[in-house]
Design an enzyme around this catalytic site. Structure first.
Site, mmCIF file in Angstrom:
data_model
loop_
_atom_site.group_PDB
_atom_site.id
_atom_site.type_symbol
_atom_site.label_atom_id
_atom_site.label_comp_id
_atom_site.label_asym_id
_atom_site.label_seq_id
_atom_site.Cartn_x
_atom_site.Cartn_y
_atom_site.Cartn_z
ATOM 1 C CE1 TYR A 90 7.494 -2.187 7.933
ATOM 2 C CE2 TYR A 90 6.964 -4.269 9.006
ATOM 3 C CZ TYR A 90 6.885 -3.433 7.903
ATOM 4 O OH TYR A 90 6.203 -3.837 6.771
ATOM 5 C CE1 TYR A 102 2.708 -4.238 6.939
ATOM 6 C CE2 TYR A 102 1.268 -4.787 5.098
ATOM 7 C CZ TYR A 102 2.460 -4.956 5.779
ATOM 8 O OH TYR A 102 3.403 -5.823 5.306
#
Length: 388
Positions: A297, A341
């Site tokens: 991430y 995202y």
């Protein structure tokens, strides 16, 4: 599951389908429609229909409730529906929840989804605005008066300490940005397709909050992503090669807050990801040397370095050199810096593609994928592997 012992979930469930909308800055349609498009795409990928689905999992920060998605997608009765808290930290936990439901026989086919207009609608990067009073908001109240108003400002505190402790410069973060954008440049689905960057480009990008530059911060995206989870046995008979859930874990550390855990003894690591790492290794019996590709991430580049160190791929302070040396295939879809995202859900999809052998930046012979969720908050992770 205990943080002190292995759990028994591994190998009982698998990801059988992945599907997404296009990734854009202005989708021109509702978040519900994005969710339904992603769910339909994932089911089609698996060779299943809405009638096969009896479970749905999403995030608490979502405007499309499970029953509404079920109705709009043509899904019938549900025996399981769940939401996971803490923003991007929920990504891998949605798959864990689905796997738990499948392994226990509570549901047969569970779809995890995330869909939002995060660029054209609510922008998470804008920070704290017009929120209802909560206990979490009270915790933020210790930081907001001093100008720490946005995610970038919260991460900058830990990033500055990391550089100071290990005698590094902001260039250390640039290696992550360069690797992500190199992969995104070869990914037609990525927003930054065809647009690689160099360390010089990183160093020339404007400051957001020192020591973070623009190219240290992930983009904002409109789009949707869905993941289909079913039993490992059933997945073997479906359209695509399954990605078996070898291990799944959530983690929150001591003195955990949402992005502002500044009262810990040490700001140079991510204890919440350390909890996840230990559980994944403990349950799977694997080690860092067994991982073929890592999808970490990357909302902010410093936290990618800290994750590599928490998982034991390298020693504290050595992750920048580890990334620069291409010691491990990293974020082969381009990450949230380069592709999109979607609170990490697109990273799970890439981990699945690597196991299938269909990534545009395929790692030859990839048999084990590590994927993580958002850091700085209570978080989660997965180890995915090939069916035996």
């Amino acid at each position: 599951m205990s943080v002190r012992m292995a759990d028994s979930l591994g190998g009982k469930a698998a990801v059988a389908g992945i599907g997404a909308t296009e990734f854009s800055k202005d989708s021109g349609r509702s978040e519900l429609r994005l969710a339904v498009e992603a769910v339909h795409a994932a089911l089609d990928d698996a060779g299943l229909t809405p009638a096969d689905v009896d479970g749905l999992v999403t995030f608490t920060m979502d405007t499309s409730p499970e029953i509404t998605v079920a109705q709009a997608a043509g899904i019938g009765e549900l025996s399981f529906f769940s939401r996971v808290h803490y923003g991007g930290g929920a990504a891998c936990a949605t798959v864990q929840q689905a796997a738990l439901a499948v392994a226990c026989g509570v549901a047969d086919v569970v779809v995890c989804y995330r869909a939002f207009n995060e660029r054209s609608g609510r922008r998470f990067g804008s920070g704290v605005q017009r929120r209802e009073p909560t206990a979490e908001g009270a915790a933020l109240g210790w930081n907001l008066p001093f100008g720490l108003l946005t995610p970038a400002s919260w991460v900058a505190m830990a990033a500055r300490r990391y550089l100071h402790t290990y005698g590094l410069t902001p260039e250390a973060f640039g290696h992550v940005a360069v690797v992500d954008r190199r992969h995104a440049a070869r990914n037609p689905a990525a927003y930054f397709h065809g647009k690689p960057i160099t360390l010089a480009d990183h160093a020339a990008s404007r400051w957001i909050v020192e020591p973070l530059r623009l190219l240290d911060c992930c983009q904002e995206t409109d789009g949707g992503q869905a993941i289909v989870v079913t039993s490992a046995e059933r997945a073997r008979d479906l359209r695509r090669p399954p990605a078996v859930i070898v291990a799944a874990a959530q983690g929150a550390g001591r003195a955990q807050e949402q992005m502002t855990s500044f009262y810990r003894d040490d700001l140079t690591g991510l204890p919440e990801m350390g909890v996840v790492a230990r559980q994944l290794w403990r349950t799977s019996g694997l080690a860092p040397c067994d991982v073929d590709v890592a999808i970490l991430y990357d909302h902010f580049t410093p936290f990618v370095l800290m994750q590599l160190e928490e998982f034991g791929f390298c020693a504290p302070g050595e992750a920048a050199d580890f990334v620069a040396a291409d010691a491990l295939p990293l974020n082969t879809h381009g990450g949230q810096l380069g592709e999109a995202y979607l609170h990490g859900m697109n990273g799970i999809a890439e981990a699945v593609r690597q196991i299938r052998g269909t990534s545009v930046n395929q790692v030859p012979g990839a048999a084990t994928s590590l994927v993580t969720a958002g850091t700085g908050v209570p978080t989660s992770g997965l180890l995915l592997g090939r069916a035996g």
